[in-house]
Scaffold this motif. Structure first.
Motif, PDB file in Angstrom:
ATOM      1  N   TYR A   9       0.845  -1.192   0.000  1.00 56.63           N
ATOM      2  CA  TYR A   9       0.000   0.000   0.000  1.00 56.63           C
ATOM      3  C   TYR A   9       0.885   1.248   0.000  1.00 56.63           C
ATOM      4  N   ARG A  11       1.462   5.307  -0.122  1.00 58.14           N
ATOM      5  CA  ARG A  11       0.749   6.545   0.216  1.00 58.14           C
ATOM      6  C   ARG A  11       1.566   7.770  -0.199  1.00 58.14           C
ATOM      7  N   ALA A  54      -2.527   4.999  -2.980  1.00 54.13           N
ATOM      8  CA  ALA A  54      -3.589   5.759  -2.318  1.00 54.13           C
ATOM      9  C   ALA A  54      -3.546   7.218  -2.749  1.00 54.13           C
ATOM     10  N   LYS A  56      -5.905   9.763  -1.539  1.00 54.55           N
ATOM     11  CA  LYS A  56      -6.578  10.760  -0.696  1.00 54.55           C
ATOM     12  C   LYS A  56      -5.611  11.722  -0.008  1.00 54.55           C
ATOM     13  N   GLN A 110     -16.466   8.450   2.625  1.00 55.90           N
ATOM     14  CA  GLN A 110     -15.221   7.835   2.182  1.00 55.90           C
ATOM     15  C   GLN A 110     -15.033   7.940   0.669  1.00 55.90           C
TER      16      GLN A 110
ATOM     17  N   LEU B  73     -11.968  -0.011   4.800  1.00 56.12           N
ATOM     18  CA  LEU B  73     -10.922   1.009   4.892  1.00 56.12           C
ATOM     19  C   LEU B  73      -9.565   0.327   5.087  1.00 56.12           C
ATOM     20  N   GLN B  76      -4.020   1.457   6.605  1.00 55.28           N
ATOM     21  CA  GLN B  76      -3.076   2.583   6.486  1.00 55.28           C
ATOM     22  C   GLN B  76      -3.785   3.935   6.449  1.00 55.28           C
ATOM     23  N   GLU B  77      -5.066   3.938   6.020  1.00 50.99           N
ATOM     24  CA  GLU B  77      -5.792   5.202   5.933  1.00 50.99           C
ATOM     25  C   GLU B  77      -6.121   5.773   7.316  1.00 50.99           C
TER      26      GLU B  77
END
Lengths: 333, 176
Positions: A9, A11, A54, A56, A110, B73, B76-77
Protein backbone atom coordinates in the motif's frame (compact mmCIF):
# COMPACT_ATOMS: atom_id res chain seq x y z
CA UNK A 1 -15.69 -12.84 6.29
CA UNK A 2 -14.16 -11.60 3.04
CA UNK A 3 -10.39 -11.45 2.97
CA UNK A 4 -8.19 -9.22 0.87
CA UNK A 5 -5.13 -10.55 -0.94
CA UNK A 6 -1.68 -9.33 0.14
CA UNK A 7 -0.54 -6.10 -1.52
CA UNK A 8 1.83 -3.20 -0.95
CA UNK A 9 0.00 0.00 0.00
CA UNK A 10 1.71 3.17 -1.23
CA UNK A 11 0.75 6.55 0.22
CA UNK A 12 2.38 9.21 -1.95
CA UNK A 13 2.05 12.86 -0.89
CA UNK A 14 2.45 14.33 -4.38
CA UNK A 15 0.64 13.66 -7.63
CA UNK A 16 3.83 13.10 -9.63
CA UNK A 17 4.91 10.39 -7.16
CA UNK A 18 1.55 8.66 -7.59
CA UNK A 19 1.79 8.82 -11.38
CA UNK A 20 5.32 7.40 -11.29
CA UNK A 21 4.17 4.52 -9.08
CA UNK A 22 1.34 3.75 -11.51
CA UNK A 23 3.83 3.66 -14.35
CA UNK A 24 6.50 1.73 -12.46
CA UNK A 25 4.14 -1.08 -11.41
CA UNK A 26 2.14 -1.04 -14.64
CA UNK A 27 -0.04 -4.14 -14.95
CA UNK A 28 0.13 -4.94 -11.24
CA UNK A 29 -1.17 -1.73 -9.67
CA UNK A 30 -4.43 0.13 -9.13
CA UNK A 31 -5.12 3.58 -7.73
CA UNK A 32 -7.36 3.74 -4.68
CA UNK A 33 -9.20 6.84 -3.47
CA UNK A 34 -12.16 6.11 -1.19
CA UNK A 35 -11.96 2.41 -1.97
CA UNK A 36 -15.68 2.01 -1.37
CA UNK A 37 -16.09 0.10 -4.62
CA UNK A 38 -12.56 -1.18 -5.15
CA UNK A 39 -12.17 -2.83 -1.74
CA UNK A 40 -15.41 -4.86 -2.01
CA UNK A 41 -14.41 -5.74 -5.58
CA UNK A 42 -11.00 -6.94 -4.38
CA UNK A 43 -12.74 -8.93 -1.64
CA UNK A 44 -14.75 -10.58 -4.42
CA UNK A 45 -11.53 -11.44 -6.24
CA UNK A 46 -12.32 -9.15 -9.17
CA UNK A 47 -8.98 -7.37 -8.84
CA UNK A 48 -5.82 -8.57 -7.14
CA UNK A 49 -3.09 -6.01 -7.80
CA UNK A 50 0.23 -6.37 -6.01
CA UNK A 51 0.32 -2.61 -5.40
CA UNK A 52 -2.25 0.01 -4.44
CA UNK A 53 -1.53 3.71 -4.79
CA UNK A 54 -3.59 5.76 -2.32
CA UNK A 55 -4.78 9.12 -3.60
CA UNK A 56 -6.58 10.76 -0.70
CA UNK A 57 -3.42 12.13 0.90
CA UNK A 58 -2.47 14.10 -2.23
CA UNK A 59 -3.23 17.80 -1.78
CA UNK A 60 -3.34 18.49 -5.53
CA UNK A 61 -6.42 16.27 -5.82
CA UNK A 62 -8.40 18.31 -3.30
CA UNK A 63 -10.16 21.66 -3.35
CA UNK A 64 -13.46 23.07 -4.60
CA UNK A 65 -13.09 26.50 -6.16
CA UNK A 66 -14.43 28.89 -8.75
CA UNK A 67 -11.94 29.96 -11.40
CA UNK A 68 -12.01 31.14 -15.02
CA UNK A 69 -15.78 30.87 -15.29
CA UNK A 70 -15.77 27.30 -14.04
CA UNK A 71 -16.26 25.37 -10.85
CA UNK A 72 -13.26 23.08 -10.33
CA UNK A 73 -13.58 20.12 -7.99
CA UNK A 74 -10.59 18.00 -6.99
CA UNK A 75 -11.12 14.33 -7.81
CA UNK A 76 -10.31 13.19 -4.26
CA UNK A 77 -13.00 15.38 -2.68
CA UNK A 78 -15.48 13.18 -0.86
CA UNK A 79 -19.05 12.84 -2.09
CA UNK A 80 -20.14 14.27 1.25
CA UNK A 81 -18.03 17.37 0.53
CA UNK A 82 -19.50 17.70 -2.97
CA UNK A 83 -23.04 17.27 -1.65
CA UNK A 84 -22.61 19.88 1.09
CA UNK A 85 -20.21 22.46 -0.35
CA UNK A 86 -21.77 25.95 -0.66
CA UNK A 87 -20.30 26.60 -4.13
CA UNK A 88 -21.69 23.33 -5.49
CA UNK A 89 -25.07 24.02 -3.90
CA UNK A 90 -25.14 27.61 -5.20
CA UNK A 91 -24.24 26.83 -8.79
CA UNK A 92 -25.22 23.20 -9.28
CA UNK A 93 -27.78 22.03 -6.73
CA UNK A 94 -28.60 19.09 -9.03
CA UNK A 95 -24.99 17.87 -8.74
CA UNK A 96 -25.07 18.28 -4.95
CA UNK A 97 -28.32 16.30 -4.98
CA UNK A 98 -26.85 13.53 -7.17
CA UNK A 99 -23.82 13.26 -4.86
CA UNK A 100 -26.18 13.05 -1.87
CA UNK A 101 -27.97 10.08 -3.46
CA UNK A 102 -24.88 7.89 -3.74
CA UNK A 103 -25.10 4.78 -1.54
CA UNK A 104 -25.28 5.85 2.11
CA UNK A 105 -23.70 8.40 4.50
CA UNK A 106 -20.52 6.48 5.34
CA UNK A 107 -19.89 5.55 1.71
CA UNK A 108 -20.23 9.25 0.84
CA UNK A 109 -17.82 10.19 3.63
CA UNK A 110 -15.22 7.83 2.18
CA UNK A 111 -16.03 7.70 -1.54
CA UNK A 112 -14.79 10.43 -3.86
CA UNK A 113 -16.07 12.30 -6.89
CA UNK A 114 -13.20 10.97 -9.02
CA UNK A 115 -13.93 7.44 -7.87
CA UNK A 116 -17.60 7.85 -8.69
CA UNK A 117 -16.72 9.01 -12.20
CA UNK A 118 -14.36 6.07 -12.70
CA UNK A 119 -16.67 3.54 -11.02
CA UNK A 120 -16.36 0.05 -12.49
CA UNK A 121 -19.42 -1.17 -14.38
CA UNK A 122 -21.72 -3.51 -12.49
CA UNK A 123 -23.61 -6.68 -13.33
CA UNK A 124 -25.56 -9.38 -11.50
CA UNK A 125 -23.03 -11.93 -12.73
CA UNK A 126 -19.93 -9.90 -11.92
CA UNK A 127 -20.36 -8.28 -8.50
CA UNK A 128 -20.33 -11.58 -6.65
CA UNK A 129 -17.86 -13.55 -4.58
CA UNK A 130 -15.26 -15.70 -6.26
CA UNK A 131 -17.12 -18.78 -4.98
CA UNK A 132 -20.35 -17.61 -6.60
CA UNK A 133 -18.73 -16.73 -9.91
CA UNK A 134 -16.79 -19.97 -10.07
CA UNK A 135 -19.99 -21.96 -9.45
CA UNK A 136 -21.54 -20.30 -12.52
CA UNK A 137 -18.47 -20.79 -14.70
CA UNK A 138 -17.39 -17.11 -14.54
CA UNK A 139 -18.35 -14.48 -17.15
CA UNK A 140 -16.99 -12.38 -19.99
CA UNK A 141 -15.96 -9.51 -17.77
CA UNK A 142 -13.90 -11.60 -15.39
CA UNK A 143 -12.17 -14.96 -15.76
CA UNK A 144 -14.63 -16.44 -18.28
CA UNK A 145 -15.81 -16.31 -21.88
CA UNK A 146 -19.59 -16.50 -21.53
CA UNK A 147 -22.05 -13.66 -21.10
CA UNK A 148 -24.97 -14.63 -18.86
CA UNK A 149 -26.92 -11.49 -19.77
CA UNK A 150 -26.93 -11.78 -23.56
CA UNK A 151 -27.03 -15.37 -24.84
CA UNK A 152 -24.06 -15.84 -27.15
CA UNK A 153 -22.92 -12.30 -26.40
CA UNK A 154 -19.31 -11.43 -27.07
CA UNK A 155 -19.44 -7.89 -25.73
CA UNK A 156 -19.74 -7.09 -22.02
CA UNK A 157 -22.90 -5.13 -21.19
CA UNK A 158 -22.34 -4.46 -17.48
CA UNK A 159 -24.12 -1.30 -16.36
CA UNK A 160 -22.69 2.14 -15.76
CA UNK A 161 -23.94 2.67 -12.21
CA UNK A 162 -22.51 5.96 -10.97
CA UNK A 163 -24.77 8.84 -9.93
CA UNK A 164 -22.66 11.92 -10.63
CA UNK A 165 -21.57 11.39 -14.28
CA UNK A 166 -25.06 11.73 -15.86
CA UNK A 167 -25.70 15.12 -14.28
CA UNK A 168 -22.10 16.21 -14.90
CA UNK A 169 -22.60 15.33 -18.58
CA UNK A 170 -25.83 17.32 -18.69
CA UNK A 171 -23.94 20.25 -17.15
CA UNK A 172 -21.23 19.99 -19.85
CA UNK A 173 -18.45 19.10 -17.40
CA UNK A 174 -14.92 18.11 -18.41
CA UNK A 175 -12.32 16.10 -16.52
CA UNK A 176 -8.59 16.74 -16.30
CA UNK A 177 -6.50 13.61 -16.64
CA UNK A 178 -2.84 13.17 -15.71
CA UNK A 179 -0.26 10.45 -16.21
CA UNK A 180 3.51 10.19 -16.03
CA UNK A 181 3.44 11.03 -19.75
CA UNK A 182 1.53 14.31 -19.44
CA UNK A 183 -1.87 15.89 -19.00
CA UNK A 184 -5.04 16.13 -21.04
CA UNK A 185 -8.67 17.11 -20.67
CA UNK A 186 -11.79 15.51 -22.07
CA UNK A 187 -15.47 16.39 -21.97
CA UNK A 188 -17.30 13.90 -19.80
CA UNK A 189 -19.75 13.37 -22.67
CA UNK A 190 -16.80 11.92 -24.66
CA UNK A 191 -15.34 10.02 -21.70
CA UNK A 192 -17.53 6.92 -21.55
CA UNK A 193 -17.69 4.06 -24.04
CA UNK A 194 -20.22 1.23 -24.47
CA UNK A 195 -17.68 -1.45 -23.50
CA UNK A 196 -18.70 -2.95 -20.17
CA UNK A 197 -15.22 -4.41 -19.65
CA UNK A 198 -13.73 -0.93 -19.26
CA UNK A 199 -16.19 1.81 -20.14
CA UNK A 200 -13.94 4.86 -20.12
CA UNK A 201 -11.39 6.54 -22.31
CA UNK A 202 -8.79 6.36 -19.59
CA UNK A 203 -5.52 4.47 -19.81
CA UNK A 204 -4.68 2.25 -16.85
CA UNK A 205 -1.81 4.49 -15.79
CA UNK A 206 -3.88 7.67 -16.02
CA UNK A 207 -5.74 9.43 -13.21
CA UNK A 208 -8.72 11.75 -13.26
CA UNK A 209 -7.44 14.70 -11.23
CA UNK A 210 -10.13 17.35 -11.47
CA UNK A 211 -13.66 17.97 -12.68
CA UNK A 212 -14.45 21.33 -14.26
CA UNK A 213 -18.00 22.56 -14.84
CA UNK A 214 -18.80 25.79 -16.71
CA UNK A 215 -20.71 28.16 -14.42
CA UNK A 216 -24.36 28.08 -15.44
CA UNK A 217 -26.37 30.82 -17.07
CA UNK A 218 -29.36 31.97 -15.03
CA UNK A 219 -31.56 30.24 -17.63
CA UNK A 220 -30.27 26.77 -16.78
CA UNK A 221 -32.47 24.34 -14.85
CA UNK A 222 -31.20 20.85 -14.10
CA UNK A 223 -32.31 17.84 -12.15
CA UNK A 224 -31.16 14.30 -11.39
CA UNK A 225 -33.49 11.46 -10.47
CA UNK A 226 -32.51 7.97 -9.41
CA UNK A 227 -34.66 4.85 -9.34
CA UNK A 228 -33.62 2.23 -6.82
CA UNK A 229 -35.17 -0.41 -4.62
CA UNK A 230 -34.43 1.30 -1.30
CA UNK A 231 -33.95 5.01 -0.69
CA UNK A 232 -30.45 4.33 0.58
CA UNK A 233 -27.47 2.05 -0.03
CA UNK A 234 -28.51 0.89 -3.52
CA UNK A 235 -27.02 1.57 -6.91
CA UNK A 236 -29.44 2.96 -9.50
CA UNK A 237 -31.75 0.69 -11.51
CA UNK A 238 -32.27 3.66 -13.80
CA UNK A 239 -31.22 7.27 -13.54
CA UNK A 240 -32.06 10.39 -15.50
CA UNK A 241 -30.27 13.72 -15.70
CA UNK A 242 -32.07 16.59 -17.40
CA UNK A 243 -30.81 20.10 -18.08
CA UNK A 244 -32.83 22.70 -19.98
CA UNK A 245 -32.32 26.38 -20.60
CA UNK A 246 -35.57 28.32 -20.33
CA UNK A 247 -35.83 31.87 -21.62
CA UNK A 248 -37.92 34.57 -19.95
CA UNK A 249 -41.09 33.41 -21.68
CA UNK A 250 -40.52 29.79 -20.65
CA UNK A 251 -39.37 28.59 -24.07
CA UNK A 252 -36.63 25.96 -24.11
CA UNK A 253 -33.40 27.24 -25.63
CA UNK A 254 -31.57 23.96 -25.14
CA UNK A 255 -32.16 20.52 -23.72
CA UNK A 256 -29.85 17.76 -22.59
CA UNK A 257 -31.21 14.45 -21.33
CA UNK A 258 -29.06 11.55 -20.19
CA UNK A 259 -30.30 8.12 -19.15
CA UNK A 260 -27.91 5.89 -17.22
CA UNK A 261 -27.70 2.52 -15.44
CA UNK A 262 -29.15 0.63 -18.41
CA UNK A 263 -25.95 -0.20 -20.29
CA UNK A 264 -22.22 0.41 -20.02
CA UNK A 265 -22.46 3.97 -21.29
CA UNK A 266 -24.76 6.75 -20.08
CA UNK A 267 -27.07 7.37 -23.04
CA UNK A 268 -27.41 10.89 -24.39
CA UNK A 269 -30.90 10.99 -25.85
CA UNK A 270 -30.80 12.22 -29.44
CA UNK A 271 -33.27 14.13 -31.53
CA UNK A 272 -34.63 16.25 -28.69
CA UNK A 273 -33.58 19.54 -30.27
CA UNK A 274 -36.18 19.04 -32.99
CA UNK A 275 -38.88 18.04 -30.51
CA UNK A 276 -38.28 20.54 -27.72
CA UNK A 277 -36.05 23.49 -28.59
CA UNK A 278 -37.97 26.69 -29.32
CA UNK A 279 -41.02 25.31 -27.56
CA UNK A 280 -42.49 25.52 -24.10
CA UNK A 281 -42.43 22.34 -21.99
CA UNK A 282 -46.17 21.78 -22.25
CA UNK A 283 -47.69 18.38 -21.45
CA UNK A 284 -47.63 17.47 -25.15
CA UNK A 285 -43.97 18.38 -25.61
CA UNK A 286 -42.94 16.59 -22.38
CA UNK A 287 -44.85 13.55 -23.59
CA UNK A 288 -43.04 13.67 -26.93
CA UNK A 289 -39.68 13.87 -25.14
CA UNK A 290 -40.69 10.95 -22.89
CA UNK A 291 -41.68 8.85 -25.93
CA UNK A 292 -38.46 9.69 -27.77
CA UNK A 293 -36.44 8.72 -24.67
CA UNK A 294 -38.35 5.46 -24.24
CA UNK A 295 -37.65 4.50 -27.85
CA UNK A 296 -33.90 4.92 -27.35
CA UNK A 297 -33.66 2.99 -24.06
CA UNK A 298 -33.40 -0.79 -24.08
CA UNK A 299 -32.33 -2.13 -20.69
CA UNK A 300 -30.62 -5.52 -20.41
CA UNK A 301 -30.83 -8.16 -17.70
CA UNK A 302 -27.60 -6.91 -16.12
CA UNK A 303 -29.38 -5.87 -12.92
CA UNK A 304 -31.69 -8.10 -10.97
CA UNK A 305 -34.87 -6.07 -11.58
CA UNK A 306 -37.03 -6.91 -14.61
CA UNK A 307 -36.10 -5.11 -17.78
CA UNK A 308 -39.74 -4.48 -18.74
CA UNK A 309 -40.29 -2.53 -15.54
CA UNK A 310 -37.05 -0.61 -15.85
CA UNK A 311 -37.95 0.35 -19.41
CA UNK A 312 -41.49 1.30 -18.41
CA UNK A 313 -40.08 3.63 -15.78
CA UNK A 314 -38.09 5.61 -18.36
CA UNK A 315 -40.96 7.86 -19.57
CA UNK A 316 -42.34 8.08 -16.03
CA UNK A 317 -39.10 9.54 -14.74
CA UNK A 318 -38.69 11.82 -17.75
CA UNK A 319 -42.06 13.35 -16.83
CA UNK A 320 -41.04 13.58 -13.18
CA UNK A 321 -37.79 15.28 -14.16
CA UNK A 322 -39.71 17.96 -16.07
CA UNK A 323 -42.11 18.35 -13.17
CA UNK A 324 -39.17 18.87 -10.81
CA UNK A 325 -37.68 21.53 -13.08
CA UNK A 326 -40.95 23.36 -13.67
CA UNK A 327 -41.65 23.38 -9.93
CA UNK A 328 -38.43 25.31 -9.31
CA UNK A 329 -39.18 28.90 -8.32
CA UNK A 330 -36.21 30.29 -10.21
CA UNK A 331 -33.57 29.30 -12.69
CA UNK A 332 -31.05 27.13 -10.96
CA UNK A 333 -28.95 24.20 -12.02
CA UNK B 1 -2.53 -8.18 -12.86
CA UNK B 2 -1.82 -10.79 -10.20
CA UNK B 3 -4.23 -13.67 -10.38
CA UNK B 4 -6.16 -14.98 -7.41
CA UNK B 5 -4.26 -18.23 -7.57
CA UNK B 6 -0.90 -16.58 -7.05
CA UNK B 7 -0.26 -16.52 -3.33
CA UNK B 8 1.02 -13.04 -2.64
CA UNK B 9 3.79 -12.41 -0.19
CA UNK B 10 2.46 -11.63 3.25
CA UNK B 11 3.83 -8.29 4.31
CA UNK B 12 3.76 -7.10 7.89
CA UNK B 13 3.77 -3.33 8.20
CA UNK B 14 4.65 -1.28 11.28
CA UNK B 15 1.69 1.00 11.84
CA UNK B 16 0.92 3.52 14.56
CA UNK B 17 -2.78 3.79 15.33
CA UNK B 18 -4.54 6.09 17.75
CA UNK B 19 -7.63 4.32 18.98
CA UNK B 20 -9.91 5.63 21.71
CA UNK B 21 -7.18 8.03 22.83
CA UNK B 22 -4.48 5.37 23.14
CA UNK B 23 -1.56 5.16 20.75
CA UNK B 24 -0.52 1.70 19.60
CA UNK B 25 2.54 0.67 17.61
CA UNK B 26 1.46 -2.45 15.78
CA UNK B 27 2.69 -4.96 13.27
CA UNK B 28 -0.24 -5.40 10.89
CA UNK B 29 -0.52 -7.39 7.66
CA UNK B 30 -0.45 -4.70 4.98
CA UNK B 31 -3.66 -5.96 3.39
CA UNK B 32 -5.71 -5.69 6.61
CA UNK B 33 -8.68 -3.40 6.82
CA UNK B 34 -9.02 -1.11 9.81
CA UNK B 35 -11.72 -3.46 11.10
CA UNK B 36 -9.38 -6.46 10.97
CA UNK B 37 -6.68 -4.49 12.79
CA UNK B 38 -9.16 -3.43 15.46
CA UNK B 39 -10.67 -6.87 15.97
CA UNK B 40 -7.78 -9.25 15.38
CA UNK B 41 -4.75 -7.19 16.40
CA UNK B 42 -6.13 -4.93 19.12
CA UNK B 43 -8.92 -7.23 20.31
CA UNK B 44 -11.58 -4.53 20.03
CA UNK B 45 -14.58 -6.59 18.97
CA UNK B 46 -17.17 -3.85 19.40
CA UNK B 47 -17.12 -2.95 15.68
CA UNK B 48 -18.81 -5.89 13.98
CA UNK B 49 -17.86 -7.78 10.85
CA UNK B 50 -21.26 -8.01 9.17
CA UNK B 51 -21.48 -7.97 5.39
CA UNK B 52 -17.77 -7.11 5.32
CA UNK B 53 -18.22 -5.14 2.09
CA UNK B 54 -19.62 -1.78 3.05
CA UNK B 55 -23.34 -2.39 2.83
CA UNK B 56 -24.53 -2.89 6.39
CA UNK B 57 -22.77 -0.36 8.64
CA UNK B 58 -22.14 -2.75 11.54
CA UNK B 59 -18.41 -1.94 11.37
CA UNK B 60 -18.92 1.83 11.65
CA UNK B 61 -16.27 3.66 13.67
CA UNK B 62 -15.39 7.35 13.84
CA UNK B 63 -12.32 8.54 11.96
CA UNK B 64 -11.53 12.05 13.20
CA UNK B 65 -15.19 12.17 14.24
CA UNK B 66 -16.55 11.10 10.83
CA UNK B 67 -18.59 7.86 10.60
CA UNK B 68 -16.49 5.48 8.55
CA UNK B 69 -16.86 1.88 7.40
CA UNK B 70 -13.84 0.15 8.92
CA UNK B 71 -14.44 -3.06 6.91
CA UNK B 72 -13.55 -1.41 3.61
CA UNK B 73 -10.92 1.01 4.89
CA UNK B 74 -7.32 -0.07 4.33
CA UNK B 75 -5.72 0.14 7.76
CA UNK B 76 -3.08 2.58 6.49
CA UNK B 77 -5.79 5.20 5.93
CA UNK B 78 -6.22 5.46 9.71
CA UNK B 79 -2.60 6.47 10.30
CA UNK B 80 -2.42 9.93 11.85
CA UNK B 81 -6.13 9.99 12.58
CA UNK B 82 -8.18 9.51 15.72
CA UNK B 83 -10.13 6.27 15.62
CA UNK B 84 -13.08 5.97 17.99
CA UNK B 85 -14.84 2.66 18.44
CA UNK B 86 -17.83 1.83 20.60
CA UNK B 87 -15.36 0.90 23.35
CA UNK B 88 -14.21 4.53 23.39
CA UNK B 89 -17.62 6.19 23.28
CA UNK B 90 -17.77 6.45 27.07
CA UNK B 91 -16.14 5.15 30.24
CA UNK B 92 -17.41 1.77 31.47
CA UNK B 93 -18.90 3.25 34.65
CA UNK B 94 -20.45 6.26 32.92
CA UNK B 95 -22.25 5.26 29.74
CA UNK B 96 -22.95 7.75 26.98
CA UNK B 97 -26.48 9.16 27.00
CA UNK B 98 -27.08 7.21 23.80
CA UNK B 99 -26.17 3.94 25.48
CA UNK B 100 -28.50 4.67 28.39
CA UNK B 101 -31.27 5.69 26.03
CA UNK B 102 -30.93 2.55 23.89
CA UNK B 103 -31.16 0.51 27.08
CA UNK B 104 -34.23 2.37 28.31
CA UNK B 105 -36.21 2.33 25.08
CA UNK B 106 -35.28 -1.16 23.90
CA UNK B 107 -33.34 0.28 20.98
CA UNK B 108 -31.21 -2.85 20.77
CA UNK B 109 -32.51 -6.34 20.20
CA UNK B 110 -29.97 -8.83 18.88
CA UNK B 111 -27.44 -6.02 19.19
CA UNK B 112 -25.31 -6.80 16.17
CA UNK B 113 -25.99 -3.46 14.46
CA UNK B 114 -26.01 -1.49 17.70
CA UNK B 115 -22.37 -0.50 17.99
CA UNK B 116 -22.37 0.85 14.46
CA UNK B 117 -25.64 2.69 15.00
CA UNK B 118 -24.35 4.24 18.21
CA UNK B 119 -21.30 5.59 16.38
CA UNK B 120 -23.41 7.10 13.58
CA UNK B 121 -25.76 8.55 16.17
CA UNK B 122 -22.91 9.93 18.28
CA UNK B 123 -21.50 11.76 15.25
CA UNK B 124 -24.95 13.13 14.47
CA UNK B 125 -25.49 14.45 18.01
CA UNK B 126 -22.00 15.96 18.08
CA UNK B 127 -22.91 18.02 15.01
CA UNK B 128 -26.60 18.60 15.68
CA UNK B 129 -28.01 18.91 19.19
CA UNK B 130 -31.63 18.83 18.07
CA UNK B 131 -31.94 16.53 15.07
CA UNK B 132 -35.35 16.04 13.51
CA UNK B 133 -36.69 12.54 12.95
CA UNK B 134 -35.79 12.93 9.27
CA UNK B 135 -32.22 13.97 10.08
CA UNK B 136 -31.87 10.94 12.34
CA UNK B 137 -33.17 8.68 9.59
CA UNK B 138 -30.71 10.20 7.12
CA UNK B 139 -27.81 9.75 9.55
CA UNK B 140 -28.69 6.07 10.01
CA UNK B 141 -29.35 5.41 6.32
CA UNK B 142 -26.21 3.28 6.12
CA UNK B 143 -26.82 1.22 9.25
CA UNK B 144 -29.01 -1.80 8.65
CA UNK B 145 -31.02 -3.23 11.55
CA UNK B 146 -33.08 -6.32 10.83
CA UNK B 147 -34.70 -6.67 14.27
CA UNK B 148 -36.33 -3.50 15.46
CA UNK B 149 -37.95 -1.70 12.56
CA UNK B 150 -35.98 1.34 13.75
CA UNK B 151 -38.79 3.00 15.75
CA UNK B 152 -37.17 2.28 19.11
CA UNK B 153 -33.82 3.34 17.74
CA UNK B 154 -35.17 6.72 16.65
CA UNK B 155 -36.87 7.14 20.03
CA UNK B 156 -33.61 6.32 21.79
CA UNK B 157 -31.66 8.89 19.81
CA UNK B 158 -34.32 11.55 20.42
CA UNK B 159 -34.26 10.74 24.12
CA UNK B 160 -30.46 10.92 24.21
CA UNK B 161 -30.48 14.23 22.33
CA UNK B 162 -32.96 15.70 24.82
CA UNK B 163 -30.91 14.40 27.76
CA UNK B 164 -27.71 15.93 26.38
CA UNK B 165 -29.43 19.27 25.71
CA UNK B 166 -30.92 19.43 29.19
CA UNK B 167 -27.82 17.96 30.84
CA UNK B 168 -29.92 15.31 32.53
CA UNK B 169 -29.89 11.54 32.56
CA UNK B 170 -32.08 9.81 29.96
CA UNK B 171 -33.76 7.89 32.81
CA UNK B 172 -34.98 11.14 34.39
CA UNK B 173 -36.57 12.23 31.12
CA UNK B 174 -37.97 8.82 30.38
CA UNK B 175 -39.63 8.74 33.77
CA UNK B 176 -41.01 12.26 33.52
Amino acid sequence: MLRLHPYVYHRPRRLDEALELLKEHSGDVLPIAGGTDLVPNMKHGLFAPGHLVALKGIDELHGIEERDGELAIGAAESLTAVASHPLVNDHFPALAHAASLVAHPMIRNQGTLGGNICLDTRCTYYNQTHFWRRALGYCLKKDGDVCHVVAGGTKCVAAHSADTPPILMALDAAVDIASADGERSIKLSDFFTADGMWNKRLERHELVTRVRIPLPSPKLHATYTKVRERKSVDFPLLSIALAVELDDSGVMDSISLIVAALGAKPRVIGGLDKIAVGKKPTDDIVEAVARQTYRQCNPLDNIIVEIEWRRAMVPVYVRRSFNAILAEPRATA
Amino acid sequence: MASLDRPGELLIEAIRLTVNGDTHDLGVPSHYTLLEALRYVLGLTGPKQGCDKGDCGACTVLLDGVPTLSCILPVQEAIGKEVTTIEGLAAPDAPHALQDAFDLTGGAQCGFCTSGILMSAAALLAANRSPTRLEIREALAGNLCRCTGYTKIYEAIELAAAALREERMPAELKGS
